[in-house]
Design an enzyme around this catalytic site. Structure first.
Site, mmCIF file in Angstrom:
data_model
loop_
_atom_site.group_PDB
_atom_site.id
_atom_site.type_symbol
_atom_site.label_atom_id
_atom_site.label_comp_id
_atom_site.label_asym_id
_atom_site.label_seq_id
_atom_site.Cartn_x
_atom_site.Cartn_y
_atom_site.Cartn_z
ATOM 1 N N ASP B 8 -57.775 32.835 68.300
ATOM 2 C CA ASP B 8 -58.754 33.607 69.068
ATOM 3 C C ASP B 8 -58.269 35.048 69.044
ATOM 4 O O ASP B 8 -57.290 35.387 69.704
ATOM 5 C CB ASP B 8 -58.820 33.062 70.506
ATOM 6 C CG ASP B 8 -59.673 33.938 71.425
ATOM 7 O OD1 ASP B 8 -60.294 34.909 70.924
ATOM 8 O OD2 ASP B 8 -59.720 33.658 72.627
ATOM 9 N N LYS B 69 -60.774 45.658 68.728
ATOM 10 C CA LYS B 69 -61.902 44.803 68.335
ATOM 11 C C LYS B 69 -63.244 45.530 68.521
ATOM 12 O O LYS B 69 -64.205 45.249 67.811
ATOM 13 C CB LYS B 69 -61.874 43.528 69.175
ATOM 14 C CG LYS B 69 -62.803 42.426 68.700
ATOM 15 C CD LYS B 69 -62.555 41.185 69.529
ATOM 16 C CE LYS B 69 -63.500 40.060 69.188
ATOM 17 N NZ LYS B 69 -63.212 38.860 69.999
ATOM 18 N N GLU B 167 -67.162 32.287 68.939
ATOM 19 C CA GLU B 167 -66.370 31.967 70.119
ATOM 20 C C GLU B 167 -67.054 30.972 71.058
ATOM 21 O O GLU B 167 -66.422 29.987 71.461
ATOM 22 C CB GLU B 167 -65.981 33.264 70.846
ATOM 23 C CG GLU B 167 -64.893 34.001 70.080
ATOM 24 C CD GLU B 167 -64.827 35.497 70.336
ATOM 25 O OE1 GLU B 167 -65.484 35.965 71.283
ATOM 26 O OE2 GLU B 167 -64.117 36.191 69.587
ATOM 27 N N ASP B 189 -70.264 33.463 77.632
ATOM 28 C CA ASP B 189 -68.931 33.929 77.244
ATOM 29 C C ASP B 189 -68.824 35.441 77.458
ATOM 30 O O ASP B 189 -69.341 36.220 76.667
ATOM 31 C CB ASP B 189 -68.685 33.551 75.768
ATOM 32 C CG ASP B 189 -67.324 34.010 75.265
ATOM 33 O OD1 ASP B 189 -66.596 34.679 76.008
ATOM 34 O OD2 ASP B 189 -67.002 33.687 74.106
#
Lengths: 243, 606
Positions: B8, B69, B167, B189
């Site tokens: 992850d 990210k 994810e 999420d």
């Protein structure tokens, strides 16, 4: 796979593109895997979606059964299960999965299914309508006037003054949606008529009456589908303007 | 079959997990923490990643990269409105953001690769074997450029990225494995920088994604910024200081804002404390949960419309969702849970640690790929429509959003002018009508034989693979010859650049090693210093003053070496201290042995 007889001669003949296993060159008799070497076989590019999912060319489909078949074939073809295999097998798995996913998506939705069947049986894509169908002409004309009035009034006037116009547009919308529901009911009738014809063609020799019946149903489908698409676009525009 | 691991790669934290029999497990580091902060510090001694790098955020803000990210697969224009929050300098080259650190520049995939390498090392130390094959997770709403950038990061880190998975779907695998759920589930999420909603149907081990939506620029970072902005404003009003001019103080403020936010998930009020520069003392402010909720309410509201869109695309009403699952650290906020519960009308699940569940799911997917788990299959979708630019700058969609992947579409191209030898194709992703409003993915030139207009027929296949990444092939229909296409990514690294970065990463590896060795030597020096001080306290009276002085002297030179940058010098001084304290250790050992024996005798007395 066993070839189901379809209604009347088709313009596009189904090609069984492969007759030999790509890997061991033995004659393939299995549906999706070679019976000799158990390697996955590429689905033919010419394979139609009904055949791909093991269904007769009918318009009423058992969605549960369709989903079950889709899941079973996904377990056979999905790239996740070919990770340890050769590059050729991985490429076949990718191609087969892509075809399967498109086939399932098309057949799951009744409108897309009917449009696809029309393309298979009548050999051409759907008509794209640019002017309103005759029986909707007056309603569409009235709507377009209301819409124009609303577009001009919306930026300047206060909300209270717009209310009557809004109410008018809302009622126009309701009326059009009612027409769309009517069209869908007529589509359902044509679905049944097609499936009935399909059953007749399987049990009796195909004669002129059946041939004529087929032409009528396909023509009706084509017209209804293009009218419905036209109406849907109008409604989508209307909703967008009012939002 | 070599083991495949699940990673992850998060905005704030990253984790690596593996399948231990039938159970996915995250791998913890030496300190027992599974999460590696996604922070990279470029010190004079090379790279530091994770927890130790986090310390450099305040000490060394211009050289410490976090939240990288947010920049993956992006151009500078995409992130212009948040640049003020980052202490490091960004510019753009070839459509790709470059991060300036001192003399050098790094692309976001290079920084991500450094985090991936840290995870790789950690797993190798834990498992005692080489790690190469991995599954890496990305937000479901990541576009092609962002996915490709993630894959590039894996390559630069020397990993074999066997699959990119989404994810929320990874999380559903972890939950599905645990509970054998059937029915329709919604995975909400909300992470550090991204938001995803995915609606799935679970039936007989098949995890079919029906629809997905999200925002790749909305997460906990944005919550922190509302607190930062508030505190900046109040500090300016109170002390006249503009803290945003101080890079190090800004980082301290950012970290405090994050801590305040986290504490307010458990407590209804807390205190924010900021040390001010220029001798202005300390700024203190009490903050209540209610105040925080007022600040972030709009942001949370922005997650709800993607939820409604996903439901609409799935053709479902909120009441038709059987289970709601929460993923991502930001779902610990009570207000987030409340809003989600209000929307779906049911209490959301959060049994699995929201920080770990994605990595666990990635390990499950890795196990599926390696042939271990065979009863589960994930059928995911492409989050955005894919199309090409047609006449008049209009986007013509070829593959609609929420189409199950892998999928493909074919388009026939021909020429408009006699003798034309190439056709320009511009690939787009997005839901807007006009090409310019969509994401430009790539451009390429299709070669055609010089023939009268309309005669050449070249069929181009656009295939989205199981990673959600686009592959393009072309075939001349007349000659049946396939042609290779060189696709120039609009916001991605070229193959050559990735190659070069793989080479550079070996160079970094040497620097990494140096930095790691120094950290380890310093930690050991500190432990030895403490032990020696303790020993002196216990047994100082048992040795002569000359010896005590010698030990003190060796400790001082150890401290001096630790402050330096040479790990070998530190090691040498450690050995010195060990030598000088040898006698003291023996004396202490003897004494404690004697004591132990005496105690024993005493105890044995009737």
């Amino acid at each position: 796979m066993e070839q189901k007889p379809t209604v009347l001669p088709k313009r596009t003949e189904l090609h069984m593109a492969r007759s030999m296993c790509w890997h061991c060159q033995s004659e393939v008799t299995g549906e999706y895997f070679c019976e000799q070497c158990v390697k996955v076989q590429p689905l033919s590019k010419e394979l139609d979606y009904f055949t791909c999912l093991g269904l007769p060319r009918l318009l009423n489909i058992d969605l549960e059964a369709l989903e079950a078949k889709f899941y079973t074939l996904s377990r056979s073809f999905h790239p996740d299960f070919y990770h340890n295999k050769t590059d050729s097998e991985q490429a076949i798995s990718l191609g087969n999965s892509a075809l399967l996913n498109i086939a399932y998506r098309t057949l799951k939705d009744p409108i897309q299914r009917a449009e696809y069947l029309l393309k298979l049986e009548a050999g051409s894509a759907k008509d794209i309508r640019t002017s309103p169908p005759a029986d909707l002409f007056e309603e569409i004309l009235a709507l377009q006037e209301d819409l124009e009035e609303y577009r001009q009034a919306a930026p300047s006037q206060n909300q209270a003054a717009l209310e009557p116009l809004k109410a008018k547009l809302a009622s126009d919308r309701e009326q059009l949606e009612q027409r769309q529901r009517e069209m869908e009911l007529r589509l359902a009738d044509l679905f049944n008529a097609w499936d009935l014809l399909h059953a007749q063609a399987e049990s009796a020799p195909v004669d002129d009456r059946l041939r004529k019946e087929r032409e009528t149903i396909l023509k009706g489908l084509r017209e209804l589908l293009s009218n419905r698409t036209y109406l849907r676009n109008i409604i989508t525009d209307l909703v967008a303007v009012m939002a | 079959m070599a083991r495949i691991l699940g990673i992850d790669l998060g905005t704030t934290n990253s984790l690596i997990a593996y399948m231990d029999g039938k159970t996915p497990r995250v791998i913890a580091g030496k300190q027992g923490r599974a999460m590696v902060p996604s922070v990279v510090a470029m010190t004079d001694n090379g790279l530091i990643v994770g927890d130790p790098a986090k310390e450099h955020l305040v000490r060394n803000p211009e050289r410490t990269i976090y939240s990288v990210k947010r920049f993956m697969g992006k151009s500078l224009a995409d992130v212009s409105d948040e640049l003020k929050y980052f202490p490091y300098k960004l510019h753009e080259q070839g459509g790709v953001i470059r991060i300036q650190v001192g003399e050098k520049t790094y692309s976001p995939p290079q920084i991500s690769a450094m985090i991936l390498k840290e995870l790789k090392l950690r797993a190798e130390a834990h498992l005692g074997e080489d790690v190469r094959g991995v599954v890496i997770t990305v937000p479901a709403y990541f576009n092609d450029s962002q996915r490709q950038a993630t894959k590039d990061a894996g390559m630069i880190a020397g990993l074999d990225v066997l699959r990119i998975i989404n994810e929320p779907t990874a999380a559903s695998l972890a939950y599905g494995l645990q509970q054998k759920t059937q029915g329709t589930i919604a995975v909400y999420d909300l992470g550090g920088g991204t938001f995803d909603i995915s609606i799935l149907k679970l039936k007989q081990g098949i995890f079919e994604v029906l629809a997905t939506n999200g925002n790749t620029h909305l997460g906990g970072d944005d919550f922190d910024r509302t607190i930062i902005d508030l505190l900046l404003h109040e500090i300016r009003a109170e002390s006249g200081l503009d803290l945003s001019q101080y890079a190090d103080q800004m980082q301290a403020l950012r970290l405090e804002a994050e801590r305040v936010k986290i504490r307010l998930s458990d407590d209804v009020k807390t205190q924010a404390t900021i040390e001010l520069p220029e001798g202005k003392g300390t700024f203190r402010r009490e903050m209540t949960r209610e105040q925080l909720e007022a600040l972030v309410s709009d942001l949370i509201e922005r997650t709800l419309s993607p939820c409604r869109l996903a439901l609409k695309d799935a053709g479902l009403q909120p009441s038709q969702i059987d289970e709601v699952v929460l993923v991502g650290g930001s779902t610990r906020m009570p207000l987030v849970r409340q809003r989600v519960q209000d929307l779906f009308g049911k209490v959301p699940h959060c049994e699995l640690n929201p920080d770990e569940v994605v990595a666990l799911g990635a390990a499950v997917q890795a196990d599926i790929l390696s042939g271990g788990t065979q009863d589960m299959l994930l059928l995911d979708v492409t989050p955005l429509s894919l199309g090409i630019e047609t006449m008049g700058g209009v986007m013509s969609p070829l593959i609609r959003r929420n189409t199950t992947i892998p999928t493909s579409a074919k388009e026939m191209f021909t020429t408009y002018v006699d003798g034309q030898t190439s056709v320009d194709i511009h690939i787009l992703q997005g839901e807007r009508e006009l090409a310019k409003d969509n994401r430009s993915l790539a451009r390429f030139q299709l070669k055609v034989p010089p023939l009268p207009a309309g005669v050449p027929r070249v069929e181009v296949q656009f295939l989205i693979d199981a990673n959600g990444i686009l592959n393009v092939t072309a075939k001349d229909v007349r000659t049946n010859q396939t042609q290779s296409i060189e696709v120039k990514p609009s916001h991605g690294l070229t193959d050559d650049e990735v190659e070069r970065m793989i080479g550079e990463s070996f160079k970094f590896a040497a620097e990494d090693l140096k930095a790691r060795q120094l950290i380890e030597a310093r930690t050991e020096a500190e432990a030895i210093r403490k032990a020696t001080e303790k020993a002196l306290g216990l047994g100082g009276h048992l040795i002569g003053p000359e010896e005590t002085r010698a030990i003190r002297a060796s400790l001082e030179s150890l401290t001096a070496a630790s402050a330096g940058e040479d790990h070998r010098a530190v090691r040498a001084r450690i050995a010195d201290v060990e030598k000088t304290t040898h006698h003291l250790a023996e004396v202490l050992m003897d004494t404690s042995l004697k004591e132990a024996l005496q105690n024993k005798k005493l105890e044995e007395l009737p």
